[in-house]
Design an enzyme around this catalytic site. Structure first.
Site, mmCIF file in Angstrom:
data_model
loop_
_atom_site.group_PDB
_atom_site.id
_atom_site.type_symbol
_atom_site.label_atom_id
_atom_site.label_comp_id
_atom_site.label_asym_id
_atom_site.label_seq_id
_atom_site.Cartn_x
_atom_site.Cartn_y
_atom_site.Cartn_z
ATOM 1 N N CYS A 172 -11.358 13.131 -28.204
ATOM 2 C CA CYS A 172 -11.238 14.566 -28.452
ATOM 3 C C CYS A 172 -12.279 15.411 -27.718
ATOM 4 O O CYS A 172 -12.247 16.638 -27.828
ATOM 5 C CB CYS A 172 -11.291 14.846 -29.952
ATOM 6 S SG CYS A 172 -9.914 14.085 -30.840
ATOM 7 N N HIS A 312 -16.284 22.851 -33.034
ATOM 8 C CA HIS A 312 -15.213 21.854 -33.041
ATOM 9 C C HIS A 312 -14.309 22.147 -34.235
ATOM 10 O O HIS A 312 -13.097 22.180 -34.099
ATOM 11 C CB HIS A 312 -15.803 20.450 -33.122
ATOM 12 C CG HIS A 312 -14.777 19.372 -33.057
ATOM 13 N ND1 HIS A 312 -14.035 19.114 -31.915
ATOM 14 C CD2 HIS A 312 -14.345 18.481 -33.987
ATOM 15 C CE1 HIS A 312 -13.195 18.123 -32.146
ATOM 16 N NE2 HIS A 312 -13.359 17.715 -33.403
ATOM 17 N N GLU A 323 -21.294 19.141 -38.027
ATOM 18 C CA GLU A 323 -21.674 20.106 -37.001
ATOM 19 C C GLU A 323 -22.443 21.290 -37.570
ATOM 20 O O GLU A 323 -23.258 21.885 -36.864
ATOM 21 C CB GLU A 323 -20.487 20.542 -36.152
ATOM 22 C CG GLU A 323 -19.419 21.350 -36.795
ATOM 23 C CD GLU A 323 -18.378 21.784 -35.756
ATOM 24 O OE1 GLU A 323 -18.762 22.122 -34.618
ATOM 25 O OE2 GLU A 323 -17.186 21.783 -36.088
ATOM 26 N N LYS A 344 -9.105 26.054 -34.001
ATOM 27 C CA LYS A 344 -8.172 25.052 -34.521
ATOM 28 C C LYS A 344 -7.496 25.552 -35.793
ATOM 29 O O LYS A 344 -6.434 25.060 -36.163
ATOM 30 C CB LYS A 344 -8.896 23.734 -34.786
ATOM 31 C CG LYS A 344 -9.368 23.004 -33.537
ATOM 32 C CD LYS A 344 -10.015 21.678 -33.888
ATOM 33 C CE LYS A 344 -10.534 20.945 -32.672
ATOM 34 N NZ LYS A 344 -11.727 21.572 -32.083
ATOM 35 N N HIS A 349 -5.210 21.001 -33.638
ATOM 36 C CA HIS A 349 -6.100 20.121 -32.882
ATOM 37 C C HIS A 349 -5.283 19.297 -31.892
ATOM 38 O O HIS A 349 -4.614 18.330 -32.271
ATOM 39 C CB HIS A 349 -6.842 19.210 -33.861
ATOM 40 C CG HIS A 349 -7.920 18.376 -33.243
ATOM 41 N ND1 HIS A 349 -8.167 18.339 -31.891
ATOM 42 C CD2 HIS A 349 -8.834 17.535 -33.807
ATOM 43 C CE1 HIS A 349 -9.177 17.525 -31.651
ATOM 44 N NE2 HIS A 349 -9.591 17.019 -32.787
ATOM 45 N N PHE A 408 -13.503 10.792 -31.813
ATOM 46 C CA PHE A 408 -13.529 9.421 -32.307
ATOM 47 C C PHE A 408 -14.194 8.518 -31.264
ATOM 48 O O PHE A 408 -13.996 8.692 -30.066
ATOM 49 C CB PHE A 408 -12.111 8.926 -32.577
ATOM 50 C CG PHE A 408 -11.496 9.463 -33.840
ATOM 51 C CD1 PHE A 408 -12.212 10.281 -34.698
ATOM 52 C CD2 PHE A 408 -10.188 9.159 -34.165
ATOM 53 C CE1 PHE A 408 -11.638 10.766 -35.859
ATOM 54 C CE2 PHE A 408 -9.604 9.643 -35.326
ATOM 55 C CZ PHE A 408 -10.326 10.442 -36.172
#
Length: 425
Positions: A172, A312, A323, A344, A349, A408
């Site tokens: 990602c 993110h 975050e 998002k 996403h 990931f």
């Protein structure tokens, strides 16, 4: 850290995201705080835990692709080529007048041709009924689907680039890392112009099933438009999506000499890995904080100079807390003063593509003087206690933006985009 002497600027962009085609519709959606997530329509989602997604209304014929291109290219490659063409036109650059060996491509993707691979498997196996597949039904384009770099080659062919060409696949963070790779090539002098960005079209049964298995996506199927809720106390997973964004990146002097409109300068970039867990994140946000510090150091930007953070903001509990901690750790008290938001919440996403789509949002925030909001943020999580710009966009001058990504595998990336000094308005 020594800052590279060759500066890199964005002079063209093309976007395909849920809710609209092109940068105008994309920005209209974001600046109005509308959402484009909906119940999955590409296939029957009823057997799946998560049945919502951010889908693009994409017609390849309307987008100008030929019948042969449509048959040859996976949906993600089609997105990348269409966006690359749009970015090239937006930049005003005449690619046929460039030295093709000084022009390159850097494309990011997390799952590449997942759409076509699943489709072809279903054909070869007769819908999964045959254990031994029949090669007589094999598509002549299967090699292109199996080789992720084929999409980067398609983009290179579309613009006539014969210089450095690469596929970057870091989950990602691919969209940020592909841009970072392109910047490095310009900074080191290997290229003058790069067409860079990312594309992913993962709204397929196999990808949906994979995220179902680890319960990463939201089961909030009764309210698709409000299913993506970054930083909200009631969030319970991200909304899968598709999309793409491509950019024309140029060496600053090259852009200035031709009088190009400059959206912004990519002045700093860094990526780190937590070497910890495939999907887990440490609560202290140390690895993301380190990527942020390194990007700011390369940019020679003080923390107080950041006007906006594009988070993110996936809408999973551990990411949002991770975050938030990273912003506090890297920015100190300024973390409480700077507006932060997650797009998002509006477009979902799109895995490897989202980092580039978010940089498009950052470039337009600088260009338009508006910070996009975090939609669906009605009940803030007490552990996420920063200014997440809930529900409504905020008009303000934006000179410097920090954008971050988390993927990931433990990937953590950060990029600094700022208004270029002396840029043509």
């Amino acid at each position: 850290m020594t800052r590279p002497t060759r500066r890199v600027v964005i002079t063209g962009l093309g976007v395909r995201a849920p809710g609209g085609a092109g940068k105008k519709q994309f920005w209209d959606l974001l600046s109005s705080g509308r959402t484009a997530t909906r119940r999955i329509s590409f296939f029957d989602p009823s057997p799946y835990r998560s049945q919502v997604a951010g889908e693009c209304d994409f017609d390849p014929v309307h987008e100008g692709l030929t019948a042969r291109q449509i048959r040859r290219m996976d949906r993600s490659a089609q997105f990348a080529v269409v966006c690359a063409r749009e970015a090239a036109a937006d930049s005003g650059i005449e690619f046929e007048e460039l030295d093709p060996h000084r022009t390159g491509v850097s494309l990011g993707s997390a799952v590449a041709a997942a759409t076509s691979l699943e489709r072809e498997y279903l054909v070869l196996s007769d819908g999964g009924r045959q254990w031994q597949v029949d090669p007589d039904y094999l598509s002549p384009h299967m090699f292109d689907y199996l080789t992720p770099g084929a999409a980067a080659a398609e983009v290179a062919w579309a613009v006539g680039a014969e210089g450095p060409t690469a596929m970057v696949s870091d989950g990602c963070t691919s969209g940020l890392d592909a841009l970072g790779h392109a910047c490095r090539l310009i900074q080191e002098g290997s290229a003058d112009v790069m067409v860079a960005g990312a594309a992913d079209t993962p709204v397929t049964p196999i990808v949906v099933a994979c995220f179902d298995a680890i319960k990463a996506t939201t089961p909030r199927n009764d309210d698709p438009g409000r299913a993506s809720r970054p930083f909200d106390r009631t969030r319970n997973g991200f909304v899968l999506a598709e999309g793409a964004a491509m950019f024309v990146l140029e060496e600053y002097g090259h852009a200035r000499r031709r009088g190009a409109h400059i959206y912004g300068e990519i002045s700093g970039y860094a990526t780190r890995l937590n070497a910890y867990h495939m999907t887990g994140l440490k609560t202290d946000g140390r690895e993301m904080a380190e990527a942020i510090r390194a990007a700011l150091d390369e940019s020679r930007t003080d923390t107080d100079a950041i006007d906006y953070i594009n988070a993110h903001g996936s809408g999973t509990k551990q990411n949002d807390r991770h975050e938030t901690a990273a912003f506090k750790r890297s920015l100190g008290d300024h973390a409480y003063r700077v507006p932060v938001s997650s797009i998002k919440s509006m477009v979902g996403h799109s895995l490897g593509a989202i980092g580039s789509i978010e940089i498009a949002a950052c470039a337009l925030a600088i260009d338009q003087g508006v910070v996009p909001p975090t939609a669906n943020l009605h009940e803030p999580d007490p552990e996420c206690d920063l200014d997440y710009v809930p529900l409504t966009a905020r008009e303000m001058r934006v000179d410097t933006v920090l954008s971050v990504g988390s993927g990931f595998g433990g990937f953590q990336s950060a990029m600094v985009l700022r208004r270029a000094e002396g840029a043509v308005a």
